[in-house]
Design an enzyme around this catalytic site. Structure first.
Site, PDB file in Angstrom:
ATOM      1  N   GLU A   1     -17.757 -25.600  54.666  1.00  6.09           N
ATOM      2  CA  GLU A   1     -18.809 -25.608  53.639  1.00  6.09           C
ATOM      3  C   GLU A   1     -18.082 -25.552  52.303  1.00  6.09           C
ATOM      4  OE1 GLU A   1     -21.914 -22.694  54.513  1.00  6.09           O
ATOM      5  OE2 GLU A   1     -21.136 -22.653  56.542  1.00  6.09           O
TER       6      GLU A   1
ATOM      7  N   CYS B   1     -22.349 -22.308  44.927  1.00  6.17           N
ATOM      8  CA  CYS B   1     -22.008 -23.674  45.331  1.00  6.17           C
ATOM      9  C   CYS B   1     -23.161 -24.625  45.054  1.00  6.17           C
ATOM     10  CB  CYS B   1     -21.621 -23.715  46.801  1.00  6.17           C
ATOM     11  SG  CYS B   1     -22.889 -23.049  47.892  1.00  6.17           S
TER      12      CYS B   1
HETATM   13  P1  NAD Z   1     -10.935 -21.054  47.718  1.00  6.48           P
HETATM   14  O1  NAD Z   1     -10.966 -22.319  48.476  1.00  6.48           O
HETATM   15  O2  NAD Z   1      -9.886 -20.835  46.715  1.00  6.48           O
HETATM   16  O3  NAD Z   1     -10.823 -19.802  48.721  1.00  6.48           O
HETATM   17  C1  NAD Z   1     -11.725 -19.624  49.795  1.00  6.48           C
HETATM   18  C2  NAD Z   1     -11.079 -18.735  50.840  1.00  6.48           C
HETATM   19  O4  NAD Z   1      -9.941 -19.402  51.398  1.00  6.48           O
HETATM   20  C3  NAD Z   1     -10.554 -17.409  50.309  1.00  6.48           C
HETATM   21  O5  NAD Z   1     -10.760 -16.409  51.281  1.00  6.48           O
HETATM   22  C4  NAD Z   1      -9.062 -17.676  50.131  1.00  6.48           C
HETATM   23  O6  NAD Z   1      -8.284 -16.512  50.167  1.00  6.48           O
HETATM   24  C5  NAD Z   1      -8.787 -18.554  51.343  1.00  6.48           C
HETATM   25  N1  NAD Z   1      -7.614 -19.427  51.259  1.00  6.48           N
HETATM   26  C6  NAD Z   1      -6.921 -19.804  50.168  1.00  6.48           C
HETATM   27  N2  NAD Z   1      -5.917 -20.661  50.527  1.00  6.48           N
HETATM   28  C7  NAD Z   1      -5.991 -20.808  51.874  1.00  6.48           C
HETATM   29  C8  NAD Z   1      -5.266 -21.565  52.824  1.00  6.48           C
HETATM   30  N3  NAD Z   1      -4.242 -22.355  52.467  1.00  6.48           N
HETATM   31  N4  NAD Z   1      -5.640 -21.509  54.113  1.00  6.48           N
HETATM   32  C9  NAD Z   1      -6.701 -20.749  54.505  1.00  6.48           C
HETATM   33  N5  NAD Z   1      -7.419 -19.989  53.643  1.00  6.48           N
HETATM   34  C10 NAD Z   1      -7.073 -20.027  52.336  1.00  6.48           C
HETATM   35  O7  NAD Z   1     -12.404 -20.904  47.082  1.00  6.48           O
HETATM   36  P2  NAD Z   1     -12.921 -19.791  46.082  1.00  6.48           P
HETATM   37  O8  NAD Z   1     -12.350 -20.042  44.736  1.00  6.48           O
HETATM   38  O9  NAD Z   1     -12.740 -18.468  46.725  1.00  6.48           O
HETATM   39  O10 NAD Z   1     -14.502 -20.105  46.075  1.00  6.48           O
HETATM   40  C11 NAD Z   1     -15.094 -21.057  45.262  1.00  6.48           C
HETATM   41  C12 NAD Z   1     -15.374 -22.340  46.007  1.00  6.48           C
HETATM   42  O11 NAD Z   1     -16.170 -22.079  47.161  1.00  6.48           O
HETATM   43  C13 NAD Z   1     -16.155 -23.337  45.199  1.00  6.48           C
HETATM   44  O12 NAD Z   1     -15.612 -24.608  45.362  1.00  6.48           O
HETATM   45  C14 NAD Z   1     -17.545 -23.271  45.800  1.00  6.48           C
HETATM   46  O13 NAD Z   1     -18.335 -24.423  45.627  1.00  6.48           O
HETATM   47  C15 NAD Z   1     -17.222 -23.047  47.223  1.00  6.48           C
HETATM   48  N6  NAD Z   1     -18.390 -22.524  47.932  1.00  6.48           N
HETATM   49  C16 NAD Z   1     -19.060 -23.344  48.819  1.00  6.48           C
HETATM   50  C17 NAD Z   1     -20.192 -22.881  49.474  1.00  6.48           C
HETATM   51  C18 NAD Z   1     -20.932 -23.732  50.458  1.00  6.48           C
HETATM   52  O14 NAD Z   1     -21.682 -23.167  51.245  1.00  6.48           O
HETATM   53  N7  NAD Z   1     -20.775 -25.037  50.455  1.00  6.48           N
HETATM   54  C19 NAD Z   1     -20.647 -21.582  49.237  1.00  6.48           C
HETATM   55  C20 NAD Z   1     -19.947 -20.792  48.326  1.00  6.48           C
HETATM   56  C21 NAD Z   1     -18.812 -21.268  47.682  1.00  6.48           C
END
Ligand code: NAD
Length: 467
Positions: free
Chosen positions: A238, A272
């Site tokens: 997501e 999001c």
């Molecule tokens: P992010 O992708 O930076 O991090 C998300 C998660 O992934 C965190 O727990 C982070 O620690 C972890 N992570 C980071 N690098 C990783 C790797 N290489 N492998 C595995 N895990 C890793 O996102 P963010 O900045 O925390 O959140 C914002 C983003 O989330 C925005 O793009 C937003 O649109 C999206 N989002 C989407 C939805 C949806 O349902 N579509 C809902 C909420 C947020």
């Protein structure tokens, strides 16, 4: 009640990282910085717990119902801690806790249906459903509890066990939630692990994990899919959004302005499915800008724990820098800030609620996901142009159409290339609906019965009708 490897293994507790209150910019607590090599033991225990958990669906339903009540009973502690580390106004944290409990209750009562295949052959053939095993969830910082529950509630209801990793920006409320649930669920059914990268990468590629369900940015989603490919685990992603709101020429601006404003600015725009671009008919453009700017200039911005606050800080420094950068770029490219456009002085990660006008359509604040309290309002001459622009990014999470003639608005909403569309609303989701983005916004389907089946595998049995 222990919730993580670091809590259980003496010595590991020494390694911790700071958690910052975004309203002050200062560290106020710490969380265990678990190391990737700890995951082997965590996944192994989740695997052993799976045999008991998968065996008794009736006990599962009962346990998940009790879990929902336990979350509600701890509502005050969870909500305050969530606001402290995430920044959102306390009322929004309470709503998030309530949604967390509601998800547990919804999935507790959902069971997969065994189906007969009727195809004329002299066989009794049945499709049954089996859990996958230990699964992993990786979630972001904008709705730590609610998004975690969107993953563990269907996974546990399906009979899987789960290892859950919150964002290092918001580990504390999830750890508290994990410890509350550990008092009502069997040991190791849900394990919360906290730590900085490469903990998530290692979890996504762990050979003992059978499904990786991830919410976060597009770029991390790609990395997670690549990591999970190592063990061919199922992946549900997501990802980001850049939702458009298309206003029609019969829209009543006064009537919708509040709803439209909050569809963009709730949780400081860190949603999001927030409205991230508004397309207004040229004739109404100035009126729309004025209505939104007036609200942006007067909304109460402050610390989430202050009861008067309606809009909190941005969650973290990299996010604040990104918002500042795309806003500055838009202003350099010729946009004008009808409200805000800059950081707020003083401590904490505050950015003035911003309404941008005269925005060049190709500037990043329009084409990319800004994920903050910034909203560009773009004029259009003909409706086809607006629909093309709304569909013209690499995202496809949600979209909305606003007008007085509801049938006409719905017909326009049908043309949006996204997973969920609204008329005169935005981002209001049902627990019972499928949730899926198109294009770069996601892979797989979560939510409702689809979320449950996403955590199961089909198992088919054929036998003769007669001995
Ligand atoms: P992010 O992708 O930076 O991090 C998300 C998660 O992934 C965190 O727990 C982070 O620690 C972890 N992570 C980071 N690098 C990783 C790797 N290489 N492998 C595995 N895990 C890793 O996102 P963010 O900045 O925390 O959140 C914002 C983003 O989330 C925005 O793009 C937003 O649109 C999206 N989002 C989407 C939805 C949806 O349902 N579509 C809902 C909420 C947020």
């Amino acid at each position: 009640m222990p919730t993580s490897e670091a809590d259980r293994v003496p010595g590991l507790q020494a390694v911790r990282f700071a958690v910052v209150d975004p309203a002050t910019g200062e560290a106020f607590d710490e969380a265990p910085d678990q190391q990737p090599d700890e995951l082997d033991a965590v996944v192994d225990r989740a695997h052993r717990a799976w045999y008991g958990w998968r065996a008794d669906p009736v006990a599962r339903t009962a346990a998940l119902r009790v879990a929902a009540g336990a979350v509600e009973a701890a509502g005050d502690d969870l909500a305050r801690l969530l606001t402290r580390e995430q920044g959102k106004p306390l009322a929004e944290s309470y709503a998030e806790v309530a949604r967390t409990a509601a998800r547990l209750r919804y999935f507790a009562d959902l069971t997969p249906r065994t189906r007969r295949i009727v195809d004329g052959r002299p066989l009794r053939s049945e499709i049954r459903w089996r859990p996958l095993g230990p699964v992993a969830a990786i979630v972001p910082w904008n709705f730590p509890l609610q998004l975690a529950a969107a993953k563990f509630a269907p996974a546990l209801a399906a009979g899987n066990t789960m290892v859950l990793k919150p964002s290092p920006f918001t580990p504390l409320a999830t750890r508290l939630l994990g410890s509350i649930l550990a008092t009502v669920l069997p040991e190791d059914v849900l394990t919360v692990v906290t730590g900085r990268e490469p903990l998530g990468a290692r979890l996504a590629s762990h050979p003992g994990i059978r499904h990786v369900t991830f919410t976060g940015s597009v770029s991390t989603g790609r990395a997670v899919a690549e990591a999970a490919a190592a063990s061919l685990a199922r992946v549900t992603l997501e990802l980001g959004g850049n939702d458009a709101a298309v206003l029609l020429d019969d829209v009543d601006v006064d009537r919708i302005a509040d709803r439209l404003f909050w569809a963009a600015f709730r949780n400081c725009g860190q949603v999001c499915m927030a409205v991230k671009r508004v397309y207004a008919p040229a004739r109404l453009h100035a009126e729309v800008v004025e209505a939104l700017a007036q609200r942006a200039k007067t909304v109460a911005v402050g610390a989430g724990l202050d009861p008067d606050t309606r809009l909190g800080p941005v969650n973290n420094v990299p996010q604040l820098a990104r918002i500042e950068q795309v806003t500055q770029q838009a202003l350099v490219d010729g946009a004008r800030a009808a409200a805000g456009g800059h950081r707020l002085d003083g401590p904490g990660y505050f950015f003035a609620p911003t309404i941008l006008t005269d925005v060049p359509p190709g500037t990043p604040v329009v084409t990319q996901e800004q994920f903050g309290p910034v909203l560009p309002v773009l004029p259009y001459q003909c409706l086809d142009e607006a629909v093309d622009a709304a569909n013209g990014t690499g995202f496809g999470l949600g979209g909305s159409v606003w007008g007085t003639d509801l049938d006409r608005a719905e017909a326009v909403a049908e043309r949006l290339e996204c997973g969920t569309a609204w008329v005169n609303h935005h981002a209001e989701l049902s627990l019972a609906q499928p949730f899926a983005g198109v294009k770069n916004s996601g892979v797989g389907v979560a939510g409702g019965p689809w979320g449950l089946y996403g955590n199961l595998r089909p198992f088919v049995v054929h036998r003769p009708q007669e001995a």
